[in-house]
Design a protein around this motif. Structure first.
Motif, PDB file in Angstrom:
ATOM      1  N   ILE A  72      -7.194  -5.286   3.784  1.00 53.82           N
ATOM      2  CA  ILE A  72      -6.440  -5.477   5.022  1.00 53.82           C
ATOM      3  C   ILE A  72      -6.534  -4.155   5.755  1.00 53.82           C
ATOM      4  N   LEU A  73      -7.117  -4.186   6.924  1.00 51.30           N
ATOM      5  CA  LEU A  73      -7.304  -2.970   7.699  1.00 51.30           C
ATOM      6  C   LEU A  73      -6.262  -2.928   8.798  1.00 51.30           C
ATOM      7  N   ILE A  74      -5.478  -1.878   8.809  1.00 46.45           N
ATOM      8  CA  ILE A  74      -4.463  -1.733   9.840  1.00 46.45           C
ATOM      9  C   ILE A  74      -4.920  -0.632  10.768  1.00 46.45           C
ATOM     10  N   THR A  75      -5.110  -0.942  12.027  1.00 50.86           N
ATOM     11  CA  THR A  75      -5.701   0.068  12.886  1.00 50.86           C
ATOM     12  C   THR A  75      -5.459  -0.228  14.349  1.00 50.86           C
ATOM     13  N   HIS A  76      -5.559   0.807  15.177  1.00 53.47           N
ATOM     14  CA  HIS A  76      -5.562   0.543  16.609  1.00 53.47           C
ATOM     15  C   HIS A  76      -6.978   0.747  17.140  1.00 53.47           C
ATOM     16  N   ASP A  77      -7.871   1.080  16.211  1.00 55.76           N
ATOM     17  CA  ASP A  77      -9.260   1.362  16.589  1.00 55.76           C
ATOM     18  C   ASP A  77     -10.063   0.074  16.553  1.00 55.76           C
ATOM     19  N   LEU A  78     -10.319  -0.501  17.712  1.00 55.88           N
ATOM     20  CA  LEU A  78     -10.989  -1.800  17.765  1.00 55.88           C
ATOM     21  C   LEU A  78     -12.419  -1.740  17.247  1.00 55.88           C
ATOM     22  N   ILE A 133      -9.743   7.137  -0.269  1.00 58.89           N
ATOM     23  CA  ILE A 133     -10.344   5.811  -0.407  1.00 58.89           C
ATOM     24  C   ILE A 133     -10.879   5.643  -1.829  1.00 58.89           C
ATOM     25  N   ALA A 134     -11.487   6.718  -2.319  1.00 61.59           N
ATOM     26  CA  ALA A 134     -11.982   6.666  -3.700  1.00 61.59           C
ATOM     27  C   ALA A 134     -10.837   6.380  -4.657  1.00 61.59           C
ATOM     28  N   ALA A 135      -9.707   7.032  -4.414  1.00 62.95           N
ATOM     29  CA  ALA A 135      -8.544   6.818  -5.271  1.00 62.95           C
ATOM     30  C   ALA A 135      -8.074   5.375  -5.175  1.00 62.95           C
ATOM     31  N   ALA A 136      -8.097   4.830  -3.966  1.00 62.79           N
ATOM     32  CA  ALA A 136      -7.623   3.455  -3.790  1.00 62.79           C
ATOM     33  C   ALA A 136      -8.504   2.469  -4.549  1.00 62.79           C
ATOM     34  N   PHE A 137      -9.807   2.704  -4.515  1.00 66.08           N
ATOM     35  CA  PHE A 137     -10.719   1.776  -5.179  1.00 66.08           C
ATOM     36  C   PHE A 137     -10.810   2.024  -6.676  1.00 66.08           C
ATOM     37  N   ALA A 138     -10.244   3.117  -7.139  1.00 68.98           N
ATOM     38  CA  ALA A 138     -10.450   3.561  -8.521  1.00 68.98           C
ATOM     39  C   ALA A 138     -10.150   2.488  -9.559  1.00 68.98           C
ATOM     40  N   LEU A 139      -9.033   1.815  -9.393  1.00 73.21           N
ATOM     41  CA  LEU A 139      -8.658   0.856 -10.425  1.00 73.21           C
ATOM     42  C   LEU A 139      -9.103  -0.556 -10.092  1.00 73.21           C
ATOM     43  N   SER A 140     -10.019  -0.662  -9.159  1.00 78.25           N
ATOM     44  CA  SER A 140     -10.512  -1.974  -8.735  1.00 78.25           C
ATOM     45  C   SER A 140      -9.384  -2.951  -8.467  1.00 78.25           C
ATOM     46  N   PRO A 141      -8.502  -2.585  -7.529  1.00 80.82           N
ATOM     47  CA  PRO A 141      -7.404  -3.498  -7.241  1.00 80.82           C
ATOM     48  C   PRO A 141      -7.906  -4.740  -6.526  1.00 80.82           C
ATOM     49  N   ARG A 142      -7.090  -5.787  -6.523  1.00 82.02           N
ATOM     50  CA  ARG A 142      -7.500  -7.016  -5.866  1.00 82.02           C
ATOM     51  C   ARG A 142      -7.469  -6.855  -4.367  1.00 82.02           C
ATOM     52  N   LEU A 143      -6.551  -6.016  -3.916  1.00 78.62           N
ATOM     53  CA  LEU A 143      -6.336  -5.896  -2.475  1.00 78.62           C
ATOM     54  C   LEU A 143      -6.122  -4.439  -2.111  1.00 78.62           C
ATOM     55  N   ILE A 144      -6.772  -4.020  -1.049  1.00 82.12           N
ATOM     56  CA  ILE A 144      -6.549  -2.671  -0.548  1.00 82.12           C
ATOM     57  C   ILE A 144      -6.031  -2.750   0.881  1.00 82.12           C
ATOM     58  N   MET A 164       7.163  -3.695  -9.523  1.00 78.82           N
ATOM     59  CA  MET A 164       6.423  -3.327  -8.328  1.00 78.82           C
ATOM     60  C   MET A 164       5.555  -2.104  -8.597  1.00 78.82           C
ATOM     61  N   THR A 165       6.068  -1.169  -9.412  1.00 79.61           N
ATOM     62  CA  THR A 165       5.286   0.034  -9.712  1.00 79.61           C
ATOM     63  C   THR A 165       3.972  -0.316 -10.381  1.00 79.61           C
ATOM     64  N   SER A 166       3.981  -1.346 -11.215  1.00 81.85           N
ATOM     65  CA  SER A 166       2.719  -1.678 -11.864  1.00 81.85           C
ATOM     66  C   SER A 166       1.799  -2.431 -10.912  1.00 81.85           C
ATOM     67  N   VAL A 167       2.372  -3.026  -9.883  1.00 82.82           N
ATOM     68  CA  VAL A 167       1.528  -3.695  -8.893  1.00 82.82           C
ATOM     69  C   VAL A 167       0.812  -2.667  -8.021  1.00 82.82           C
ATOM     70  N   ARG A 168       1.561  -1.662  -7.628  1.00 83.19           N
ATOM     71  CA  ARG A 168       0.995  -0.648  -6.746  1.00 83.19           C
ATOM     72  C   ARG A 168      -0.084   0.144  -7.450  1.00 83.19           C
ATOM     73  N   GLY A 169      -1.178   0.311  -6.789  1.00 85.42           N
ATOM     74  CA  GLY A 169      -2.271   1.093  -7.371  1.00 85.42           C
ATOM     75  C   GLY A 169      -3.172   0.216  -8.196  1.00 85.42           C
ATOM     76  N   ARG A 170      -2.583  -0.624  -9.018  1.00 87.20           N
ATOM     77  CA  ARG A 170      -3.397  -1.421  -9.900  1.00 87.20           C
ATOM     78  C   ARG A 170      -3.857  -2.722  -9.254  1.00 87.20           C
ATOM     79  N   GLU A 171      -2.917  -3.410  -8.620  1.00 90.11           N
ATOM     80  CA  GLU A 171      -3.304  -4.683  -8.019  1.00 90.11           C
ATOM     81  C   GLU A 171      -3.434  -4.583  -6.511  1.00 90.11           C
ATOM     82  N   ILE A 172      -2.543  -3.809  -5.911  1.00 93.29           N
ATOM     83  CA  ILE A 172      -2.645  -3.567  -4.473  1.00 93.29           C
ATOM     84  C   ILE A 172      -2.612  -2.059  -4.256  1.00 93.29           C
TER      85      ILE A 172
END
Lengths: 236, 312, 273
Positions: B207-213, B163-174, B82-90
């Motif tokens: 996947i956007l999780i939000t209460h902001d419509l 957000i920059a960090a999340a996109f850094a490794l070009s994961p399949r899913l954010i 799971m550790t290798s999935v996190r950050g890299r793939e999701i």
């Protein structure tokens, strides 16, 4: 002519510079406003621009570096103890963070009864008045025994509002009251504020970065930017 | 093209007041290329769902069901896998940007760490890539900013750094968890814009999780509404906003500023003793007697899924 | 280094309780009257589990009675010091302005006073007594508590519910007692514990140096006797090892308890009810 009016005149607020040799930071640079009962003045602006500081000064919780706050024609600084206590009652503040507005270890009932005690309400009368107060905020009796962490953000805000209303204020300084709330709770709070204003002729200083909420609630609005007021517009 | 399939996901906690079912039998498919906006208010279970996907829930949580991602069941993986999935793939963009960054390390160090750890890059190339990412998020003078610390960044900038960090490794899913919470309007629009741009540039699914419509409408291809731990409606975005079907969805839309901030009556639901029958019954303006007794299933109607007796 | 958790705290509490009970029941537990003179220089064993000193006084009994003095001085001075510290910290942090500056100035001055030398000088001019020691320690050891309380008060003061209380018109006294103080206590309690430990060790040091109250038998006095009346030289470990160990254990117990009381806030997940 000045009865029931809350004004701030030429308020300046400076904070000492973080580093020696730098000029002091001027958060508010000569702000003047006036507010009457039954009307809402919206204060808009980006976060961190000093809106909260203005609210704290207007409600007497902080002192300005210069300038004065007047209520019913009298300057706050010149008021004697009795008038000052009167001012304290008549101008209440509702804060942004719902979780911190109430003492975390006290039940709703205790929070309300505390204030009733302060108002000199007899012990036998207090439970009834507490339920009444909750009712004005749209909350049922069953919330009396709850703790703040068991309530949603909107419910916490409403309890804080009910508490503030107990002292029979004339003005409310609302500092981003709905910012931390969900959509439906925000709607509910705004409608509650509107209804209360009509019923009790309350004057609101409504501080918010949410322009739609400001438009909804305010009769007039101003924008605070770089310590100054930019424009006065009436939201018609 | 890979997909994410959530099958019968249930998450339960033991709390002081009793057992809480935060997520109740949720099944959802995230199609390739789309942005799914998971919408709901505090306590509906959406954040718990996000953390469950990444196996970041606290020890006391009991998770059931399956989460199939690229042919694997994420819930069945070992912690190491799971550790290798996190950050890299999701990747996850968490709430509360200032709290999610370590205050004693510079921004550059924290973003660069991702490149150094997962891609085995040296310090200098990691720094270059980090600067590039920050620049893409609209931060001026990124090289200088890299040396600064989170307290020197504003809330909005910290959000962009995350957000920059999340996109850094070009994961399949954010998965972005409430990226606009607590931000004022201008910032909110900026963050939405950055997310949209970054998503387009890198083709990452969101996947956007939000209460902001408003944010959900701007970014989402589909909207999924959660209430009291259950999914109550799933619909394509424009359809949803033009014609919300579930009474709760209607309530949410009516509470928007442009519709006059109309409130939804009634208290927020308790997750400890959920009412029998439809969970929205106490607050529903279109209820029928049978709603108190029976909870309707999630039924498909053309492009939508709705959980309401009126639709059956 | 990982901070000691609950288990260590409980161990500390248990040990401290043991010492307190020993001190309270000293008259009952001690096999002999610590002042009674019997066989001098007896080795441990038989009637005297820890032997006797040069005057024939039973060391075990001395040890047990010594717990009283050491703990009393420790608690007493810590109580005084913490009381002063909390008062000053609260007033400075809550009212700020000139009062704050004045009080912090006083704190800085007191911090500059070299504590042990002051006590030595006082002891040279006045009759040494353990009340005096407790008083002096109490009047000098409050500075660190005052600083910490002031910091926390400054934070709490700005919390919305405190501001709200000011807004509603509650008196300062009410707010301090009802809203601020409960938020301060979690910070004060560990400091109180640590002050006890510091006070106990200070008293032991002073007594060891001969500045203590010779009419009371504290653990420090026992060490002094061991040093001045031949215990060390003659390698009679039962004179100095037991009191030394007790000082260490008692102080250690208090410190463990204090550290375990410095709670870390647990991370919370949003589970709306």
């Amino acid at each position: 002519m000045y009865s029931g009016k809350l004004t701030v005149e030429n308020i300046v607020k400076r904070y000492p510079a973080p580093r020696r040799g730098d000029p002091p930071a001027v958060i508010l640079d000569g702000i003047s406003l006036d507010l009457g009962r039954g009307e809402t003045l919206g204060i808009m602006g980006k976060s961190g621009e000093g809106k909260t500081t203005l609210g704290l000064i207007a409600s007497g919780l902080e002192s300005p570096s210069s300038g004065r706050v007047t209520y019913r024609g009298r300057s706050l600084r010149e008021m004697d103890g009795k008038r000052r206590r009167e001012f304290r009652r008549r101008v209440q503040m509702v804060f942004q963070n719902p979780e911190a507005s109430l003492h975390p270890a006290r039940t709703v009932e205790r929070a309300l009864c505390e204030v009733l005690d302060l108002m000199g309400v007899s012990r036998s009368e207090r439970p009834r008045k507490a339920v009444e107060a909750l009712g004005t905020a749209g909350l049922s009796e069953e919330y009396l025994c709850r703790l703040p962490r068991q309530l949603s953000g909107g419910q916490n805000q409403r309890v804080a509002l009910a508490r503030a209303l107990l002292v029979d204020p004339e003005f409310l300084v609302l500092d981003e009251p709905a910012a931390a709330l969900d959509i439906s709770e925000r709607a509910r709070l705004l409608h509650l504020l509107l209804r209360l204003q009509e019923q009790r002729s309350l004057g609101y200083l409504f501080i918010s970065h949410d322009s739609a909420a400001v438009r909804f609630l305010s009769h007039r609005s101003v924008r605070l930017e770089s310590g100054r007021l930019l424009e006065r517009e009436s939201a018609d | 093209m890979s997909c994410l399939h959530i099958e019968n996901l249930t998450v339960r906690f033991e709390t002081r007041s009793g057992p809480v079912t935060a997520v109740d039998d949720v099944s959802l498919d995230h199609e390739p290329g789309e942005c799914l906006a998971l919408v709901g208010e505090t306590g509906c279970g959406k954040s718990v769902l996000a953390l469950a996907l990444l196996r970041l829930l606290p020890a006391g949580a009991r998770v059931q069901g399956r989460v199939r991602f690229e042919g694997r069941d994420l819930l069945a993986l070992s912690e190491r896998e799971m550790t290798s999935v996190r950050g890299r793939e999701i990747a996850l963009v968490p709430q509360n940007p200032s709290l999610s960054l370590n205050p004693v390390y510079s921004i550059g160090h924290q973003i660069g760490e991702l490149y150094r750890m997962h891609r085995n890059m040296g310090r200098r190339p990691a720094r270059d890539r980090s600067a590039e990412q920050l620049g893409r998020m609209g931060i001026q003078d990124p090289r200088r900013r890299l040396r600064q610390y989170p307290f020197q960044f504003s809330e909005g900038m910290n959000q962009r750094a995350l957000i920059a960090a999340a996109f850094a490794l070009s994961p399949r899913l954010i998965i972005a968890d409430e990226p606009t919470r607590g931000l004022d309007e201008t910032l909110r629009d900026e963050v939405v814009r950055e997310l949209a741009l970054a998503r387009e540039a890198q083709g990452t699914r969101l996947i956007l999780i939000t209460h902001d419509l408003t944010a959900a409408r701007a970014l989402g291809d589909r909207i999924a509404v959660m209430y009291a731990g259950r999914l109550v409606e799933i619909a394509p975005t424009e359809d949803f906003f033009r014609n919300p079907r579930h009474p709760y969805s209607r309530g949410l839309i009516a509470a928007l500023p442009e519709n006059g901030f109309q409130p939804i009556p009634g208290p927020t639901p308790s997750l400890i003793k959920p009412p029998g029958g439809c969970r929205f019954y106490p607050r529903c303006s279109m209820k029928r007697d049978i709603c108190a007794l029976e909870e309707p299933p999630l039924r498909r109607k053309q492009e939508r899924w709705i959980r309401c007796i009126r639709e059956n | 280094m990982k901070a000691p958790g609950m288990a260590a705290g409980r161990a500390g509490a248990a040990l401290l309780l043991a010492f307190i009970l020993t001190a309270a029941l000293a008259g009952v537990i001690a096999p002999h009257d610590p002042w009674e003179r019997m066989d001098p220089y007896a080795r441990p064993g038989g009637d005297h589990w820890l032997g006797t000193n040069d005057l024939g006084q039973d060391i075990l009994s001395e040890l047990i009675h010594g717990a009283r003095v050491s703990l009393l001085v420790g608690f007493g001075s810590a109580l005084l010091a913490t009381g002063i510290g909390v008062l000053i910290g609260l007033l400075a942090g809550y009212f700020r302005g000139t009062l704050d500056e004045f009080l912090m100035g006083v704190t800085d001055v007191v911090l500059m006073i070299p504590r042990i030398p002051l006590i030595i000088i006082l002891a040279a001019f006045l009759r040494p007594g353990f009340w005096l020691i407790a008083l002096v320690i109490g009047c000098l050891w409050w500075t660190s508590t005052a600083r910490v309380v002031r910091s926390r008060t400054l934070q709490v003061r700005e919390m919305e519910f405190v501001r709200g209380a000011r807004c509603l018109g509650f008196s300062h006294a009410h707010i301090l007692a009802s809203d601020v103080l409960p938020q301060i206590l979690p910070v004060v309690l560990p400091k109180f514990m640590l002050t006890i430990a510091s006070a106990m060790i200070s008293e032991a040091s002073l007594s060891f140096l001969g500045l203590g109250d010779p009419s009371m038998k504290s653990w420090g006095m026992m060490l002094n006797v061991a040093f001045t009346r031949g215990g060390f030289i003659n390698e009679m470990w039962w004179w100095f090892l037991p009191p030394g160990l007790c000082i260490t254990l008692a102080a250690g117990a208090v410190v463990l308890l204090g550290f375990s009381l410095e709670k870390e806030p647990a991370p919370d997940i949003e589970i709306g009810e």
